[in-house]
Design a protein around this motif. Structure first.
Motif, PDB file in Angstrom:
ATOM      1  N   UNK A   1      11.613  -9.327  81.794  1.00  0.00           N
ATOM      2  CA  UNK A   1      12.634  -9.403  80.755  1.00  0.00           C
ATOM      3  C   UNK A   1      13.537  -8.178  80.881  1.00  0.00           C
ATOM      4  N   UNK A   2      14.826  -8.436  81.028  1.00  0.00           N
ATOM      5  CA  UNK A   2      15.839  -7.392  81.007  1.00  0.00           C
ATOM      6  C   UNK A   2      16.492  -7.439  79.633  1.00  0.00           C
ATOM      7  N   UNK A   3      16.546  -6.304  78.958  1.00  0.00           N
ATOM      8  CA  UNK A   3      17.052  -6.240  77.588  1.00  0.00           C
ATOM      9  C   UNK A   3      17.998  -5.057  77.452  1.00  0.00           C
ATOM     10  N   UNK A   4      19.149  -5.297  76.822  1.00  0.00           N
ATOM     11  CA  UNK A   4      20.107  -4.215  76.615  1.00  0.00           C
ATOM     12  C   UNK A   4      20.787  -4.328  75.273  1.00  0.00           C
ATOM     13  N   UNK A   5      21.554  -3.282  74.943  1.00  0.00           N
ATOM     14  CA  UNK A   5      22.335  -3.309  73.710  1.00  0.00           C
ATOM     15  C   UNK A   5      22.022  -2.146  72.794  1.00  0.00           C
ATOM     16  N   UNK A   6      22.345  -2.335  71.526  1.00  0.00           N
ATOM     17  CA  UNK A   6      22.079  -1.320  70.510  1.00  0.00           C
ATOM     18  C   UNK A   6      23.207  -0.324  70.311  1.00  0.00           C
ATOM     19  N   UNK A   7      24.351  -0.560  70.961  1.00  0.00           N
ATOM     20  CA  UNK A   7      25.483   0.356  70.815  1.00  0.00           C
ATOM     21  C   UNK A   7      25.934   0.441  69.356  1.00  0.00           C
ATOM     22  N   UNK A   8      25.721  -0.632  68.608  1.00  0.00           N
ATOM     23  CA  UNK A   8      26.128  -0.661  67.197  1.00  0.00           C
ATOM     24  C   UNK A   8      25.300   0.280  66.324  1.00  0.00           C
ATOM     25  N   UNK A   9      24.198   0.806  66.835  1.00  0.00           N
ATOM     26  CA  UNK A   9      23.403   1.776  66.072  1.00  0.00           C
ATOM     27  C   UNK A   9      24.075   3.142  66.027  1.00  0.00           C
ATOM     28  N   UNK A  10      24.944   3.402  67.005  1.00  0.00           N
ATOM     29  CA  UNK A  10      25.600   4.716  67.091  1.00  0.00           C
ATOM     30  C   UNK A  10      26.881   4.580  67.912  1.00  0.00           C
ATOM     31  N   UNK A  11      27.887   3.926  67.341  1.00  0.00           N
ATOM     32  CA  UNK A  11      29.130   3.687  68.072  1.00  0.00           C
ATOM     33  C   UNK A  11      29.727   4.980  68.619  1.00  0.00           C
ATOM     34  N   UNK A  12      29.788   5.998  67.783  1.00  0.00           N
ATOM     35  CA  UNK A  12      30.419   7.249  68.196  1.00  0.00           C
ATOM     36  C   UNK A  12      29.637   7.932  69.313  1.00  0.00           C
ATOM     37  N   UNK A  13      28.327   7.953  69.176  1.00  0.00           N
ATOM     38  CA  UNK A  13      27.499   8.593  70.186  1.00  0.00           C
ATOM     39  C   UNK A  13      27.558   7.891  71.533  1.00  0.00           C
ATOM     40  N   UNK A  14      27.754   6.568  71.493  1.00  0.00           N
ATOM     41  CA  UNK A  14      27.804   5.797  72.736  1.00  0.00           C
ATOM     42  C   UNK A  14      29.218   5.712  73.311  1.00  0.00           C
ATOM     43  N   UNK A  15      30.171   6.341  72.655  1.00  0.00           N
ATOM     44  CA  UNK A  15      31.536   6.425  73.174  1.00  0.00           C
ATOM     45  C   UNK A  15      31.616   7.610  74.133  1.00  0.00           C
ATOM     46  N   UNK A  16      30.998   7.449  75.293  1.00  0.00           N
ATOM     47  CA  UNK A  16      30.837   8.556  76.235  1.00  0.00           C
ATOM     48  C   UNK A  16      30.933   8.068  77.670  1.00  0.00           C
ATOM     49  N   UNK A  17      31.344   8.956  78.561  1.00  0.00           N
ATOM     50  CA  UNK A  17      31.362   8.635  79.991  1.00  0.00           C
ATOM     51  C   UNK A  17      30.111   9.160  80.687  1.00  0.00           C
ATOM     52  N   UNK A  18      29.181   9.699  79.901  1.00  0.00           N
ATOM     53  CA  UNK A  18      27.948  10.244  80.467  1.00  0.00           C
ATOM     54  C   UNK A  18      26.853   9.184  80.492  1.00  0.00           C
ATOM     55  N   UNK A  19      26.267   8.977  81.655  1.00  0.00           N
ATOM     56  CA  UNK A  19      25.144   8.058  81.758  1.00  0.00           C
ATOM     57  C   UNK A  19      23.919   8.683  81.097  1.00  0.00           C
ATOM     58  N   UNK A  20      22.997   7.822  80.651  1.00  0.00           N
ATOM     59  CA  UNK A  20      21.790   8.313  80.003  1.00  0.00           C
ATOM     60  C   UNK A  20      21.356   7.365  78.915  1.00  0.00           C
ATOM     61  N   UNK A  21      20.330   7.734  78.162  1.00  0.00           N
ATOM     62  CA  UNK A  21      19.867   6.889  77.071  1.00  0.00           C
ATOM     63  C   UNK A  21      19.282   7.743  75.959  1.00  0.00           C
ATOM     64  N   UNK A  22      19.145   7.127  74.791  1.00  0.00           N
ATOM     65  CA  UNK A  22      18.685   7.853  73.609  1.00  0.00           C
ATOM     66  C   UNK A  22      17.438   7.203  73.028  1.00  0.00           C
ATOM     67  N   UNK A  23      16.629   8.002  72.358  1.00  0.00           N
ATOM     68  CA  UNK A  23      15.419   7.477  71.716  1.00  0.00           C
ATOM     69  C   UNK A  23      15.770   6.444  70.655  1.00  0.00           C
ATOM     70  N   UNK A  24      16.862   6.687  69.910  1.00  0.00           N
ATOM     71  CA  UNK A  24      17.264   5.771  68.847  1.00  0.00           C
ATOM     72  C   UNK A  24      17.415   4.349  69.371  1.00  0.00           C
ATOM     73  N   UNK A  25      18.149   4.187  70.444  1.00  0.00           N
ATOM     74  CA  UNK A  25      18.427   2.848  70.974  1.00  0.00           C
ATOM     75  C   UNK A  25      17.262   2.303  71.773  1.00  0.00           C
ATOM     76  N   UNK A  26      16.633   3.147  72.588  1.00  0.00           N
ATOM     77  CA  UNK A  26      15.512   2.669  73.393  1.00  0.00           C
ATOM     78  C   UNK A  26      14.339   2.243  72.529  1.00  0.00           C
ATOM     79  N   UNK A  27      14.106   2.949  71.435  1.00  0.00           N
ATOM     80  CA  UNK A  27      13.032   2.552  70.520  1.00  0.00           C
ATOM     81  C   UNK A  27      13.340   1.203  69.863  1.00  0.00           C
ATOM     82  N   UNK A  28      14.613   0.994  69.544  1.00  0.00           N
ATOM     83  CA  UNK A  28      15.012  -0.284  68.950  1.00  0.00           C
ATOM     84  C   UNK A  28      14.815  -1.419  69.952  1.00  0.00           C
ATOM     85  N   UNK A  29      15.160  -1.195  71.208  1.00  0.00           N
ATOM     86  CA  UNK A  29      14.983  -2.230  72.229  1.00  0.00           C
ATOM     87  C   UNK A  29      13.503  -2.574  72.401  1.00  0.00           C
TER      88      UNK A  29
END
Length: 370
Positions: free
Chosen positions: A276-304
């Motif tokens: 299973x490939x699962x993505x998303x969660x940008x709506x949890x932190x629109x401003x924080x995800x408005x970035x050109x830096x690759x990476x991930x956050x606990x907030x979104x990964x925990x939600x996934x």
């Protein structure tokens, strides 16, 4: 670096068209330019080892918008605009399949399913009420109804008892798609250089001079195809939007098959290689995800992971094997920006998370601006 005579002569001289970005848009633009100008010398510059951004990072959805997403778009766009958006996405997918062939991209038409949580009663009822009207709106494009109802055949938990099924939605192998595009570009004599960062460019009469981290070069026409990274080059309204993704280890007897949307498309998942490939969660932190830096956050990964445990795979043991992110280009409007910036500089950017669907078409339209 001191380049040899051969290197300068073969790669860095007499460039007719220089394209920045070797993703879906950039390579399709190069291919169409080669069709229009067979004798032209085309150079594609890519800042990454692989095509960065979203072209090799996306989830591989051959989609054009879920029912709730279309209804949401109608709040900020006219019916004519939304119909045009859907038609461009559908035509773009057909162009992608025609350009590369279904086998090369591992295209499978397993259908797309929109899920609604138990709390999303209002959204679900709104979709049910408007389904017939949207089917009627899209009928001229597809010649049949797009959206229908389907029972919860995959036994997901904590959702409404029915899905909304889109029989026209499919899935592809993103890696195979980009590999096929790169191979086709090379076979046409299109040159691609990686790990090249554009530092600045200046127009000089009928040419554009580019300064990179490795060399300086002149080209007759410069075409920007960097989507979410475009703002650093051109004064267009393009915001970067990071999308975080994870994938499980193979799951024995995985019965889930198709592409799936949840919460107006802010979450999406699919089957691939018994995973299973699962993505998303940008709506949890629109401003924080408005970035050109690759990476991930606990907030979104925990939600996934929470979605995997409680909704997607509630009775199935699983392990997350890998996580990554991609950078999309978005804005207040869903329509891509394909326009001249000046006499010799052009852009095809802001694909709004629909790169697989419209990337081929945007690349073609970008080439046809010249």
């Amino acid at each position: 670096m001191n380049f040899s005579y051969w290197e300068i002569k073969t790669w860095l001289s007499k460039t007719d068209f220089c394209i920045v970005g070797s993703g879906i848009v950039g390579l399709n633009c190069a291919l169409h330019l080669k069709e229009l100008y067979p004798e032209s010398r085309i150079l594609v510059l890519e800042k990454g080892m692989l095509p960065q951004g979203a072209s090799t990072k996306n989830a591989g959805f051959a989609c054009f918008g879920s029912l709730s997403e279309i209804l949401d778009d109608l709040k900020s766009h006219s019916q004519e605009e939304v119909t045009e958006l859907v038609e461009k996405r559908y035509e773009g997918l057909k162009l992608l399949r025609k350009t590369l062939g279904d086998n090369k991209i591992n295209y499978k038409n397993n259908g797309g399913f929109e899920l609604f949580t138990r709390e999303d009663v209002e959204l679900f009822e709104s979709c049910l009420e408007n389904r017939e009207a949207i089917n009627k709106m899209l009928f001229p494009i597809f010649k049949e109804n797009v959206f229908s109802l389907k029972d919860n055949i995959f036994n997901f938990k904590n959702i409404q008892n029915q899905y909304i099924l889109n029989t026209f939605e499919g899935q592809i192998d993103t890696g195979k798609m980009m590999e096929a595009l790169l191979q086709k570009a090379h076979s046409k004599g299109i040159k691609i250089l990686n790990n090249i960062v554009i530092e600045e460019f200046v127009e000089n009469g009928n040419s554009v001079k580019l300064k990179t981290n490795q060399f300086e070069i002149s080209t007759s026409k410069l075409l920007i195809a960097t989507n979410g990274f475009a703002a650093q080059f051109i004064g267009q309204k393009v915001k970067p939007a990071r999308a975080q993704v994870l994938i499980t280890k193979p799951i024995e007897n995985l019965h889930i098959k198709g592409t799936f949307h949840l919460d107006k498309g802010y979450y999406y998942f699919r089957n691939i290689d018994n995973r299973i490939l699962l993505g998303g969660g940008r709506n949890l932190d629109f401003k924080g995800e408005e970035t050109v830096n690759f990476g991930f956050t606990d907030l979104i990964q925990n939600k996934l992971e929470n979605l995997l445990i409680n909704t997607i795979l509630p009775n199935t043991p699983f392990e997350v094997e890998h996580r990554w992110s991609g950078i999309m280009g978005v804005g207040n409007q869903k329509r891509a920006i394909v326009r001249p910036i000046s006499d010799n500089v052009f852009c095809g950017v802001r694909l709004g998370g629909m790169g697989v669907a419209i990337g081929s078409l945007v690349g073609k339209e970008l080439a046809e601006l010249l």
